[in-house]
Design a protein around this motif. Structure first.
Motif, mmCIF file in Angstrom:
data_model
loop_
_atom_site.group_PDB
_atom_site.id
_atom_site.type_symbol
_atom_site.label_atom_id
_atom_site.label_comp_id
_atom_site.label_asym_id
_atom_site.label_seq_id
_atom_site.Cartn_x
_atom_site.Cartn_y
_atom_site.Cartn_z
ATOM 1 N N VAL A 1 40.976 15.841 37.420
ATOM 2 C CA VAL A 1 40.619 16.941 38.324
ATOM 3 C C VAL A 1 39.560 17.834 37.690
ATOM 4 C CG1 VAL A 1 41.474 19.019 39.468
ATOM 5 C CG2 VAL A 1 42.875 16.944 39.420
ATOM 6 N N GLY A 2 38.479 18.048 38.413
ATOM 7 C CA GLY A 2 37.517 19.071 38.021
ATOM 8 C C GLY A 2 37.999 20.424 38.487
ATOM 9 N N ARG B 1 42.121 8.397 39.451
ATOM 10 C CA ARG B 1 41.373 8.851 40.627
ATOM 11 C C ARG B 1 40.741 10.209 40.325
ATOM 12 N NH1 ARG B 1 42.876 7.085 46.298
ATOM 13 N NH2 ARG B 1 41.686 5.417 45.323
ATOM 14 N N VAL B 2 39.422 10.281 40.463
ATOM 15 C CA VAL B 2 38.696 11.518 40.201
ATOM 16 C C VAL B 2 38.780 12.432 41.421
ATOM 17 C CG1 VAL B 2 36.429 12.531 39.764
ATOM 18 C CG2 VAL B 2 37.131 10.457 38.531
ATOM 19 N N VAL B 3 39.119 13.694 41.178
ATOM 20 C CA VAL B 3 39.071 14.730 42.213
ATOM 21 C C VAL B 3 37.912 15.656 41.848
ATOM 22 C CG1 VAL B 3 40.304 16.593 43.372
ATOM 23 C CG2 VAL B 3 41.568 14.594 42.550
ATOM 24 N N PRO B 4 36.768 15.514 42.506
ATOM 25 C CA PRO B 4 35.606 16.320 42.134
ATOM 26 C C PRO B 4 35.864 17.808 42.298
ATOM 27 C CG PRO B 4 34.982 14.509 43.582
ATOM 28 C CD PRO B 4 36.477 14.594 43.618
ATOM 29 N N GLY B 5 35.111 18.593 41.552
ATOM 30 C CA GLY B 5 35.235 20.043 41.651
ATOM 31 C C GLY B 5 33.868 20.686 41.779
ATOM 32 N N ILE B 6 33.859 21.988 41.961
ATOM 33 C CA ILE B 6 32.620 22.750 41.936
ATOM 34 C C ILE B 6 32.190 22.870 40.481
ATOM 35 C CG2 ILE B 6 31.520 24.938 42.491
ATOM 36 C CD1 ILE B 6 32.419 23.332 44.917
#
Length: 251
Positions: free
Chosen positions: A32-33, A127-132
């Motif tokens: 998580v980003g 699983r990548v969870v994109p962030g700002i």
């Protein structure tokens, strides 16, 4: 266990992370980003992955930003004990725990080495969870549209010469956004390298620090002025923080 800094001992973990598309999975480990550090920029999906985790792993400064958002076991680390933390994380996940790795910003912008290390440690899909990211914030502050920008991250272990060459090739023709590496490739060092490659000393450059935080600061300068801050490998050798983005505007 091998030294996590020793990229000669095997492939760059970023290469492992980018070796294939994500596979479908019913119970993945999440990467998580968390955004640039201001909790208002943590996405709801990322927050849920953190809240529902049984165990969370990440660098200490990143884990500190999310410790109030979860009751999970927190495995915080630095570079020296990163391998041990990931080994413990993998063991918990192997025993059936729901695991989440946390990274500053967006893993797609500067976190692929850590994503690759998580992926190599666990036997489940990551699983990548994109962030700002601070990169996105910098593009907004500097008004450098992403489609007209060359982005390079130096914030990684190993050789950065190919990354610097990309900047030399693009300076003047495209905007540049650079994530510096504390503390040997800070904004002054990048500016000096671009000047050595023939970039104009008067080219507009901005150093954007601690974006979205209460003490956010933007220094408007030129490559020539920034280049005077080149040299050194310690915090006291640069006027800029380790939470910086360098923006160099095109014509």
């Amino acid at each position: 266990m091998s030294d996590p800094h020793d990229l000669e001992a095997g492939p760059d973990p970023a290469t492992v992370a980018a070796s294939a598309p994500e596979a479908p999975a019913e119970n993945p480990v999440y990467a998580v980003g968390i955004g640039p550090g201001n909790p208002e920029y943590l996405t709801p999906r990322g927050e849920r992955a953190i809240r529902e985790a049984d165990v969370v792993v990440g660098f200490e400064t990143v884990v500190d930003f999310v410790r109030e958002k979860t009751d999970a076991e927190l495995l915080s680390c630095g570079y020296a004990d990163e391998a041990d933390a990931l080994e413990t994380f993998a063991r918990r996940v192997g025993d059936g725990a729901d695991g989440t790795a946390v990274l500053m910003g967006d893993p797609n912008h500067s976190g692929y080495q850590f994503v690759g290390k998580v992926q190599a440690a666990v036997d489940r899909t990551v699983r990548v969870v994109p962030g700002i990211s601070s990169l996105q914030m910098a593009a907004s502050r500097a008004r450098t549209p992403m489609e007209e920008t060359t982005f390079v991250t130096l914030h990684k272990s190993g050789d950065v010469a190919p990354n610097l060459q990309r900047l030399r090739d693009a300076v003047g023709d495209r905007h540049l956004l650079v994530l510096p590496r504390p503390y040997d490739w800070m904004p002054g060092d990048v500016a000096a390298d671009l000047l050595d490659a023939g970039a104009s000393r008067s080219r507009d450059a901005l150093v954007l620090e601690r974006l979205t935080h209460d003490d956010e600061e933007v220094t408007r300068s030129t490559l020539g002025e920034l280049g005077t801050h080149a040299g050194g490998t310690k915090p006291e050798d640069t006027p800029f923080s380790d939470l910086s983005v360098l923006a160099v505007r095109a014509d």
